[in-house]
Structures are given as C-alpha cells and as structure tokens.
Design a protein around this motif. Structure first.
Motif, short mmCIF file in Angstrom:
data_model
loop_
_atom_site.label_atom_id
_atom_site.label_comp_id
_atom_site.label_asym_id
_atom_site.label_seq_id
_atom_site.Cartn_x
_atom_site.Cartn_y
_atom_site.Cartn_z
N VAL A 165 3.18 7.08 -2.47
CA VAL A 165 3.08 7.72 -1.17
C VAL A 165 2.86 9.22 -1.33
O VAL A 165 3.65 9.90 -1.99
CB VAL A 165 4.35 7.45 -0.34
CG1 VAL A 165 4.32 8.25 0.96
CG2 VAL A 165 4.48 5.97 -0.04
N ASN A 166 1.79 9.72 -0.72
CA ASN A 166 1.53 11.16 -0.70
C ASN A 166 2.03 11.82 0.57
O ASN A 166 2.60 12.90 0.55
CB ASN A 166 0.03 11.44 -0.84
CG ASN A 166 -0.38 11.74 -2.25
OD1 ASN A 166 0.46 11.86 -3.14
ND2 ASN A 166 -1.68 11.84 -2.50
N MET A 204 -5.06 4.29 2.49
CA MET A 204 -3.95 4.51 3.41
C MET A 204 -3.49 3.17 3.96
O MET A 204 -4.23 2.18 3.93
CB MET A 204 -4.36 5.44 4.55
CG MET A 204 -5.50 4.91 5.41
SD MET A 204 -6.03 6.09 6.69
CE MET A 204 -6.96 7.26 5.70
N LEU A 205 -2.26 3.14 4.45
CA LEU A 205 -1.68 1.94 5.05
C LEU A 205 -1.12 2.29 6.42
O LEU A 205 -0.39 3.28 6.56
CB LEU A 205 -0.53 1.40 4.17
CG LEU A 205 -0.88 0.97 2.75
CD1 LEU A 205 0.39 0.76 1.95
CD2 LEU A 205 -1.72 -0.30 2.76
N ASP A 209 10.00 3.23 -3.94
CA ASP A 209 11.31 3.36 -3.30
C ASP A 209 11.22 4.04 -1.93
O ASP A 209 12.24 4.49 -1.39
CB ASP A 209 12.27 4.13 -4.21
CG ASP A 209 11.76 5.52 -4.58
OD1 ASP A 209 10.63 5.88 -4.16
OD2 ASP A 209 12.48 6.25 -5.29
N ILE A 210 10.02 4.12 -1.37
CA ILE A 210 9.83 4.77 -0.07
C ILE A 210 9.51 3.71 0.98
O ILE A 210 8.62 2.88 0.80
CB ILE A 210 8.71 5.82 -0.14
CG1 ILE A 210 9.10 6.94 -1.11
CG2 ILE A 210 8.43 6.40 1.25
CD1 ILE A 210 8.06 8.01 -1.28
N LEU A 227 1.65 5.82 9.39
CA LEU A 227 0.56 5.67 8.43
C LEU A 227 0.90 6.47 7.18
O LEU A 227 1.36 7.61 7.28
CB LEU A 227 -0.76 6.16 9.02
CG LEU A 227 -1.98 6.10 8.09
CD1 LEU A 227 -3.21 5.61 8.86
CD2 LEU A 227 -2.29 7.46 7.47
N THR A 228 0.70 5.86 6.01
CA THR A 228 0.94 6.56 4.76
C THR A 228 -0.35 6.77 4.00
O THR A 228 -1.15 5.85 3.84
CB THR A 228 1.96 5.82 3.88
OG1 THR A 228 2.13 6.53 2.65
CG2 THR A 228 1.53 4.39 3.58
#
Length: 279
Positions: A6-7, A201-202, A213-214, A221-222
C-alpha cells in the motif's frame, strides 16, 4: 518476486452528477500515481430518487469511460446512433476521442442499483481519434471460481492467477490495462501476477480487505506500489475492483467532461461544442 504494498489510501466522497444522481467518487486528475485512470464513480442506491434523473445528453473529449453494473441496468445513447442497455453483471466501454455526445439512464433491477463508472485517460496521440462504443453483457465477462464463494471476473485486459492467464472481453483500450472484480467471503485470499510496468489500485466497494498488514475498508481506494505480485485477503464478505494500467506520463488538464493536455486544447473543446462543430 516483489509483492505490491500500500502506497496511499484515498477515501471516496459523496457527490452528485448528471441530473442530481448521487454517487461516491474518488479521483486522481492531479495524482500521477492514479494514471492511466482518472476517476471512479460508484452508484449505489435502493431509492429511485437518488438516480431517476440519470445523465441527460452531455459531451466528452479526450477520455474513455468503462461502466460496470453489479445490479441494475444502464441505457446508453449517443450521437453516432449507438444504443445499448447494459444489464446486471455487464460492462460498456466508450472512447470519446475527438468528441461524443451521449446520455446514460440508470434503471433499477430487483429494487437495486449498484455500479461503477471509471474514467480512463487517453494519450495525446489518441485524444482526437474517432469515438467508439461497445457493450459486454454478463455472459461474455471472463470468470474464474477461486473457491466456493470467491469469484474473480475479468472485464478488461488480462490477469494471471495460479499460472493461468485470464483475458477479459475488452482489449482495445487506449493504453494496455486490466480491470477485474473480486467477490469473496471472509478469509478468502487472492494472489495474482500483474504486469510490473502497470500502476495498480484497488477500490473496496463492500466489506474490508487486507494487503499485508494494512486493512482497507469499504469506500476506500488504495494506490499500490510497483511489483510483480499482489496478495489480498478478505477480512469479511467483500467486493473489490482491481484497476491496473500503463501510466500516461503527460500533462492532464481537466475541465468538466473534457480531459486534454493543455488549457488551449480545453478552450478549443469548449469552443467546438458551443459552435456546434464538436462532432
């Protein structure tokens, strides 16, 4: 093998468009990590008052749109004479190119309306191309049952799962991309291989998922890091859109329904539309 992490996590926000249609929106016109995508609108309602006005005739230039319906119908009409009724589980793709005027009218099915419209940027070399339109009903969307209650649907491009490459029906996009829908029960997992040159992206439209772990909750949206592999776990019954594609490293200038590379091009689009020379 590098896994994507994840950014950044972005929260969708309530908005309205068209004739007062209520939507949840997340956009990244100014975010280079969003490219080649520009915006995701989620339409979800049990009340016709939220969407009955639909999207009356309006113009676009310089973008593609991909509409995907989980529940409900969407009727498309445009100045080229295309008429399509998108039904539950199907998708429709439109490349506005140099200009298109269309309308989109949502229709509830089984007292539900739930779908998405994704804006995709076009590179400068294709922004003034001829417009195109195709629809893809549910029966042609590629599906793979990952477990008893875990279903993967490939709408555009391809995705590799367990060594098998699955290809969706939409392939003629302005830049290479993948759009998929993963529907899963609690504790289900999905591991996929992505083109390492794609940005990805999701968007979580139901439940909650974990990437490493996020945790990412519904309506968020990630933006993901680069890498070859993606591993997702559903923390509860969940639905997730995966969007990945070749980034377009060009200036983005956005004004209403037009997305071009400069303000001069935006002004020309507005002038063409107002003068009746748009199409």
């Amino acid at each position: 093998m590098a896994y994507r992490t994840v950014n950044q996590i972005l929260k969708s926000h309530s908005s309205s468009d068209g004739d007062g249609v209520r939507i949840q929106r997340v956009h990244g016109f100014d975010n280079p990590h969003f490219s080649p995508f520009l915006m995701i609108d989620e339409l979800k309602s049990l009340s016709p008052d939220d969407y009955i006005g639909g999207f009356p005739p309006h113009p676009h230039r310089g973008i593609e749109t991909l509409t995907y319906m989980l529940n409900g119908h969407f009727q498309h009409k445009d100045h080229l004479g295309n008429v399509g009724e998108l039904r539950s589980g199907g998708a429709q793709w439109m490349s506005a190119g140099k200009g298109i005027v269309h309308s989109e009218m949502p229709i509830m099915a089984n007292e539900q309306l739930h779908g998405f419209q994704i804006w995709i940027n076009l590179p400068a070399s294709k922004k003034m191309s001829d417009p195109q339109y195709h629809d893809f009903q549910s029966n042609v969307i590629t599906e793979k049952q990952l477990s008893d209650n875990s279903l993967l649907r490939i709408i555009a491009g391809d995705l590799t799962i367990d060594g098998e490459t699955l290809t969706g029906p939409l392939l003629q996009t302005g830049v290479p991309l993948t759009v998929a829908d993963w529907q899963a029960d609690s504790n289900d997992k999905m591991q996929a291989c992505l083109n390492p040159d794609f940005q990805a992206m999701l968007y979580v439209y139901q439940g909650e998922i974990s990437i490493g772990d996020i945790s990412v909750a519904q309506g968020h949206l990630t933006l993901l890091s680069t890498g070859e592999s993606l591993a997702i776990t559903a923390n509860e019954r969940s639905g997730v859109l995966l969007l990945a594609g070749t980034p377009i490293n060009e200036p983005v200038v956005h004004y209403g329904p037009f997305v071009m590379n400069s303000m001069d091009e935006i002004n020309q689009a507005v002038e063409d539309y107002q003068n009746g020379t748009f199409i």
